[in-house]
Write an enzyme that holds these catalytic residues in place. Structure first.
Site, PDB file in Angstrom:
ATOM      1  N   HIS A 154      24.125   5.665  -2.344  1.00 38.91           N
ATOM      2  CA  HIS A 154      24.169   5.901  -3.795  1.00 38.91           C
ATOM      3  C   HIS A 154      25.531   6.462  -4.243  1.00 38.91           C
ATOM      4  CE1 HIS A 154      20.007   5.136  -3.437  1.00 38.91           C
ATOM      5  NE2 HIS A 154      19.567   6.367  -3.238  1.00 38.91           N
ATOM      6  N   TYR A 214      30.162  13.667 -21.643  1.00 33.96           N
ATOM      7  CA  TYR A 214      30.889  14.615 -22.481  1.00 33.96           C
ATOM      8  C   TYR A 214      32.245  14.949 -21.880  1.00 33.96           C
ATOM      9  CZ  TYR A 214      28.786  18.373 -19.538  1.00 33.96           C
ATOM     10  OH  TYR A 214      28.378  19.169 -18.509  1.00 33.96           O
ATOM     11  N   LEU A 215      33.121  15.331 -22.804  1.00 35.08           N
ATOM     12  CA  LEU A 215      34.490  15.646 -22.409  1.00 35.08           C
ATOM     13  C   LEU A 215      34.788  17.068 -22.860  1.00 35.08           C
ATOM     14  CD1 LEU A 215      37.299  14.651 -21.405  1.00 35.08           C
ATOM     15  CD2 LEU A 215      37.738  13.890 -23.741  1.00 35.08           C
ATOM     16  N   SER A 256       0.835  -1.215   0.000  1.00 38.38           N
ATOM     17  CA  SER A 256       0.000   0.000   0.000  1.00 38.38           C
ATOM     18  C   SER A 256       0.866   1.260   0.000  1.00 38.38           C
ATOM     19  CB  SER A 256      -0.880  -0.003   1.261  1.00 38.38           C
ATOM     20  OG  SER A 256      -0.037  -0.104   2.408  1.00 38.38           O
ATOM     21  N   TYR A 300      20.418   3.261  -7.488  1.00 35.99           N
ATOM     22  CA  TYR A 300      21.348   3.985  -8.360  1.00 35.99           C
ATOM     23  C   TYR A 300      22.187   3.019  -9.207  1.00 35.99           C
ATOM     24  CZ  TYR A 300      20.350   8.810  -7.923  1.00 35.99           C
ATOM     25  OH  TYR A 300      19.721  10.019  -8.085  1.00 35.99           O
TER      26      TYR A 300
HETATM   27  N1  LIG Z   1       9.477   6.066  -1.213  1.00 34.69           N
HETATM   28  C1  LIG Z   1      10.677   6.168  -1.763  1.00 34.69           C
HETATM   29  O1  LIG Z   1      10.887   6.933  -2.712  1.00 34.69           O
HETATM   30  C2  LIG Z   1      11.802   5.359  -1.247  1.00 34.69           C
HETATM   31  C3  LIG Z   1      11.632   4.466  -0.213  1.00 34.69           C
HETATM   32  N2  LIG Z   1      12.685   3.703   0.217  1.00 34.69           N
HETATM   33  C4  LIG Z   1      12.525   2.730   1.274  1.00 34.69           C
HETATM   34  O2  LIG Z   1      11.559   1.762   0.870  1.00 34.69           O
HETATM   35  C5  LIG Z   1      10.778   1.343   1.951  1.00 34.69           C
HETATM   36  C6  LIG Z   1       9.327   1.664   1.664  1.00 34.69           C
HETATM   37  O3  LIG Z   1       9.203   3.036   1.428  1.00 34.69           O
HETATM   38  P1  LIG Z   1       7.796   3.768   1.326  1.00 34.69           P
HETATM   39  O4  LIG Z   1       6.893   3.009   0.422  1.00 34.69           O
HETATM   40  O5  LIG Z   1       8.087   5.163   1.042  1.00 34.69           O
HETATM   41  O6  LIG Z   1       7.275   3.638   2.800  1.00 34.69           O
HETATM   42  P2  LIG Z   1       5.841   3.925   3.382  1.00 34.69           P
HETATM   43  O7  LIG Z   1       5.990   4.831   4.540  1.00 34.69           O
HETATM   44  O8  LIG Z   1       4.882   4.324   2.320  1.00 34.69           O
HETATM   45  O9  LIG Z   1       5.471   2.508   3.986  1.00 34.69           O
HETATM   46  C7  LIG Z   1       5.136   1.371   3.199  1.00 34.69           C
HETATM   47  C8  LIG Z   1       3.985   0.658   3.861  1.00 34.69           C
HETATM   48  O10 LIG Z   1       4.416   0.157   5.119  1.00 34.69           O
HETATM   49  C9  LIG Z   1       3.359   0.255   6.067  1.00 34.69           C
HETATM   50  N3  LIG Z   1       3.823   1.074   7.204  1.00 34.69           N
HETATM   51  C10 LIG Z   1       4.076   2.387   7.226  1.00 34.69           C
HETATM   52  N4  LIG Z   1       4.503   2.774   8.441  1.00 34.69           N
HETATM   53  C11 LIG Z   1       4.527   1.683   9.198  1.00 34.69           C
HETATM   54  C12 LIG Z   1       4.884   1.423  10.541  1.00 34.69           C
HETATM   55  N5  LIG Z   1       5.312   2.374  11.349  1.00 34.69           N
HETATM   56  N6  LIG Z   1       4.788   0.152  10.998  1.00 34.69           N
HETATM   57  C13 LIG Z   1       4.380  -0.825  10.185  1.00 34.69           C
HETATM   58  N7  LIG Z   1       4.016  -0.631   8.905  1.00 34.69           N
HETATM   59  C14 LIG Z   1       4.096   0.582   8.413  1.00 34.69           C
HETATM   60  C15 LIG Z   1       2.206   0.928   5.373  1.00 34.69           C
HETATM   61  O11 LIG Z   1       1.316  -0.090   4.932  1.00 34.69           O
HETATM   62  P3  LIG Z   1       0.117  -0.653   5.818  1.00 34.69           P
HETATM   63  O12 LIG Z   1      -0.254   0.382   6.804  1.00 34.69           O
HETATM   64  O13 LIG Z   1      -0.932  -0.941   4.810  1.00 34.69           O
HETATM   65  O14 LIG Z   1       0.705  -1.863   6.422  1.00 34.69           O
HETATM   66  C16 LIG Z   1       2.819   1.574   4.161  1.00 34.69           C
HETATM   67  O15 LIG Z   1       1.926   1.636   3.087  1.00 34.69           O
HETATM   68  C17 LIG Z   1      11.312   2.084   3.173  1.00 34.69           C
HETATM   69  O16 LIG Z   1      12.271   1.292   3.772  1.00 34.69           O
HETATM   70  C18 LIG Z   1      11.962   3.313   2.558  1.00 34.69           C
HETATM   71  O17 LIG Z   1      12.954   3.823   3.379  1.00 34.69           O
HETATM   72  C19 LIG Z   1      13.898   3.788  -0.366  1.00 34.69           C
HETATM   73  C20 LIG Z   1      14.132   4.650  -1.397  1.00 34.69           C
HETATM   74  C21 LIG Z   1      13.122   5.526  -1.899  1.00 34.69           C
HETATM   75  O1  LIG Z   2      16.964   6.727  -2.358  1.00 36.08           O
HETATM   76  C1  LIG Z   2      16.568   7.857  -2.548  1.00 36.08           C
HETATM   77  O2  LIG Z   2      16.610   8.341  -3.808  1.00 36.08           O
HETATM   78  C2  LIG Z   2      15.780   9.419  -4.177  1.00 36.08           C
HETATM   79  C3  LIG Z   2      16.319   9.923  -5.504  1.00 36.08           C
HETATM   80  O3  LIG Z   2      16.217   8.944  -6.469  1.00 36.08           O
HETATM   81  P1  LIG Z   2      16.144   9.320  -7.999  1.00 36.08           P
HETATM   82  O4  LIG Z   2      16.236   8.031  -8.700  1.00 36.08           O
HETATM   83  O5  LIG Z   2      14.843  10.024  -8.195  1.00 36.08           O
HETATM   84  O6  LIG Z   2      17.286  10.224  -8.264  1.00 36.08           O
HETATM   85  C4  LIG Z   2      15.741  10.495  -3.131  1.00 36.08           C
HETATM   86  O7  LIG Z   2      14.775  11.455  -3.480  1.00 36.08           O
HETATM   87  C5  LIG Z   2      15.384   9.891  -1.794  1.00 36.08           C
HETATM   88  O8  LIG Z   2      15.465  10.876  -0.777  1.00 36.08           O
HETATM   89  C6  LIG Z   2      16.296   8.760  -1.445  1.00 36.08           C
HETATM   90  O9  LIG Z   2      15.782   8.071  -0.321  1.00 36.08           O
END
Ligand SMILES: NC(=O)C1=CN([C@@H]2O[C@H](COP(=O)(O)OP(=O)(O)OC[C@H]3O[C@@H](n4cnc5c(N)ncnc54)[C@H](OP(=O)(O)O)[C@@H]3O)[C@@H](O)[C@H]2O)C=CC1
Ligand SMILES: O=C1O[C@H](COP(=O)(O)O)[C@@H](O)[C@H](O)[C@H]1O
Length: 604
Positions: free
Chosen positions: A349, A492-493, A119, A288
């Site tokens: 990254h 590019y260079l 989600s 990355y």
């Molecule tokens: N979003 C991004 O751009 C990036 C995210 N990440 C990493 O990827 C992972 C997922 O990121 P993201 O989708 O943004 O995270 P979210 O905060 O959207 O969490 C993902 C899902 O986890 C559940 N959740 C949220 N908070 C909690 C909690 N405190 N305890 C238990 N379940 C929880 C929720 O689902 P439900 O309530 O339905 O269980 C939520 O939909 C993280 O580790 C994040 O650091 C890494 C790089 C980029």
């Molecule tokens: O992992 C992460 O990357 C994004 C940037 O990713 P990009 O592919 O869009 O350049 C950054 O925004 C985020 O803070 C970080 O957790």
């Protein structure tokens, strides 16, 4: 579809593989590679994967075969009684089954992809769109299914609606996209549950079993993407491994960063995962590494004669790895504040890019050979010092009649937070190739532009005949190689050239490879597409090994602890600016000017 699976993106033709004791037979869907592996080879004898080939069903060099501990298959891989390495058996699978298994034989095996945290933001933004793109390109096996798992209550229909809202069709491939979307959505199923609840995972397992049996394939491979916050990582990894491992194929688990906050917490996370999974089953993703220009880095270095001889302290004055975003933490402040930019971007990254840039040539393109070199170069680096670091935080700014919010204006950020949204640091590699060369790393949010690039500034030409043509500032005529990771991928260079015409006037211009022009590539695959496909194929080249992670944390843990315990106040910079002035002083300390801020770059 089958045709596409056979062709893959970079299919390589070659002879069929032979398994001792079995008749020679072609790998069913895989392009026949001359370096295909078979179970006849002991692990040590296995050959490197075909360089650059990324094809569905390519044989895997990994050893994540079913074992008693990993997935209850009833036994570990055991050598044959006769002492040869040829008749390996995998648990209770016979040689032929093992052959099919190792080769991702999709004629007999289904694939289930489970998105844990389905989600969430990442799932919607990246994972489902990437899976759809792979499906659309014909790169997923015929019998694949997607399962969403999260606490939110949803029916399959609601889950499909949610995914549908996140899918887009490629600009270049709109044909039949709606039809493909409908077919894709029919393969998506949802199973709600708690991340620390065995029953929830047993229910998921049951649901997966039903769908897999419905495919009519006797075997199933399963991959889990843990797209959840770190506080539930271990519980969910345990649930997936202990209750949902397949008994008839491989089980692989993709883990998203953050991999801890420092060396100690990362090690604890590693131990937690290791309690449930073997290292071969764990895929630590750093997206990355899935970006086109990053994968090209080794190609650029090791397949062109002109670069590698220059790639050292002898010719390179400094290297800059730069990441900037022109937006703040909007919506992610709660997560971000616990980590800060050094952990969010630099430690992973940018350090990964640096390692690929600076490593020695690996023995082969095999994942372990590449990662061995990356670890070696990371271990040659000295930990970052606080005096070689600049921290910043963006503040609000009124621009064009609009107020751009400062970091502290984000409601999810604690009042008075000192978390840096910008950091720059100078790093050094203590080895023969790089001794004394500053590697300057810089990352920031809410800056003036969105960009990621590597800039290599070469030394001045000794005894240059044309010195007088460029004025007293030698930097104006220095060669600079720019590898622009995004946007508008390019290499590019900067060179000096005679302006055509009578007389002798020189200027600085570019040898310029713009991907958009050269490859007619309107849209490159997203990093997650490449990386998910690699997991299906068991290719770990672009994933982070545990010891790499350790080495990267060792470089940053001291400075993170010191800056936090001393409550270092970050230098404020206005939203949309070029960052704190301190970054210029840091560069100047090592005789460097940031290339991205130079006025003559022409493409700012
Ligand atoms: N979003 C991004 O751009 C990036 C995210 N990440 C990493 O990827 C992972 C997922 O990121 P993201 O989708 O943004 O995270 P979210 O905060 O959207 O969490 C993902 C899902 O986890 C559940 N959740 C949220 N908070 C909690 C909690 N405190 N305890 C238990 N379940 C929880 C929720 O689902 P439900 O309530 O339905 O269980 C939520 O939909 C993280 O580790 C994040 O650091 C890494 C790089 C980029
Ligand atoms: O992992 C992460 O990357 C994004 C940037 O990713 P990009 O592919 O869009 O350049 C950054 O925004 C985020 O803070 C970080 O957790």
């Amino acid at each position: 579809m089958l045709q596409q699976l056979r062709g893959g993106r970079n299919a390589v033709a070659g002879p069929s593989t032979v398994v001792k004791g079995l008749p020679a037979r072609p790998s069913v869907l895989a392009p026949q590679s001359s370096t295909s592996q078979s179970p006849c080879c002991a692990p040590a004898q296995r050959q490197a994967p075909v360089p650059g080939s990324r094809v569905i069903a390519r044989s895997s060099a990994t050893t994540d075969k079913p074992t008693a501990s990993a997935n209850g298959n009833g036994g570990a891989v055991a050598p044959a009684q006769d002492g040869t390495a040829s008749a390996y058996t995998y648990g209770n699978l016979d040689v032929e089954q093992a052959y099919d298994l190792e080769h991702n034989d999709w004629n007999t095996t289904s694939l289930s992809v489970v998105v844990v945290g389905a989600s969430g933001d990442l799932a919607k933004k990246k994972i489902f769109p990437a899976l759809f793109a792979l499906y659309y390109e014909g790169l997923l096996p015929p019998d694949f299914s997607i399962f969403g798992f999260a606490r939110s209550k949803m029916t399959d229909a609601e889950f499909r609606d949610m995914i549908a809202g996140s899918l887009t069709c490629r600009v270049s491939a709109k044909d039949k996209c709606i039809e493909a979307t409908e077919k894709f959505l029919k393969r998506c199923f949802y199973s709600p549950g708690q991340y620390d609840d065995a029953k929830s995972f047993s229910e998921l397992n049951q649901r997966m079993g039903e769908v897999e049996r419905g495919s009519g394939k006797p075997r199933s491979n399963r991959m889990f993407f843990l797209s959840i916050p770190p506080n539930v990582f271990i519980a969910a990894a345990g649930g997936a491994a202990d209750y949902c491992s397949t008994k008839t194929g491989w089980t692989r688990v993709i883990v998203e960063k953050p991999f801890g906050r420092d060396s100690a917490s990362s090690a604890a996370l590693g131990r937690g995962l290791a309690a449930h999974l073997k290292e071969e089953q764990i895929y630590r993703i750093d997206h990355y590494l899935g970006k086109e220009l990053i994968e090209n880095l080794t190609v650029l270095r090791f397949s062109n004669l002109v670069f590698e001889p220059l790639w050292s302290r002898q010719y390179i004055r400094n290297v800059q790895v730069i990441f900037s975003e022109n937006f703040g933490t909007e919506g992610r402040g709660g997560y971000f504040d616990q980590y800060g930019i050094m952990r969010d971007v630099i430690q992973n990254h940018l350090v990964q890019i640096l390692a690929l840039f600076a490593m020695e040539q690996p023995v082969s393109l095999n994942a372990e050979d590449i990662r061995n070199e990356k670890v070696k170069v990371l271990r040659c680096m000295r930990p970052v010092k606080l005096e070689d670091t600049v921290l910043g935080q963006y503040r609000s700014r009124v621009h064009g009649g609009r107020t751009l919010p400062g970091y502290l204006d984000d409601k999810t950020v604690p009042e008075g937070s000192l978390t840096p949204t910008f950091a720059a640091c100078a790093m050094f590699i203590n080895n023969a190739r790089w001794d004394g060369v500053p590697f300057l790393l810089k990352a920031g949010k809410a800056l003036h532009t969105r960009r990621a690039e590597i800039r290599v500034q070469f030394r001045h030409v000794p005894g240059s005949l044309y010195k007088h043509k460029f004025g007293p500032d030698l930097d104006n005529s220095t060669n600079e190689l720019v590898i622009r990771i995004q946007p508008k991928e390019s290499i590019y260079l900067k060179i000096n050239n005679k302006v055509p015409g009578l007389g002798l006037r020189l200027d600085t211009t570019k040898l310029d490879l713009q991907y958009g022009n050269a490859y007619n590539a309107k849209e490159l695959p997203d990093a997650y597409e490449r990386l998910l496909l690699d997991v299906v194929n068991g290719d770990k080249r672009l994933f982070i090994r545990n010891d790499e992670l350790e080495a990267a944390w060792d470089l940053f843990t001291p400075v993170l602890h010191e800056s936090e315990s001393r409550r270092v106040t970050p230098e404020l910079y206005p939203y949309g600016s070029r960052g704190p002035v301190g970054a210029h002083y840091l560069a100047a300390k090592y005789g460097v000017r940031w290339g991205d801020l130079a006025n003559d770059d022409g493409d700012e």
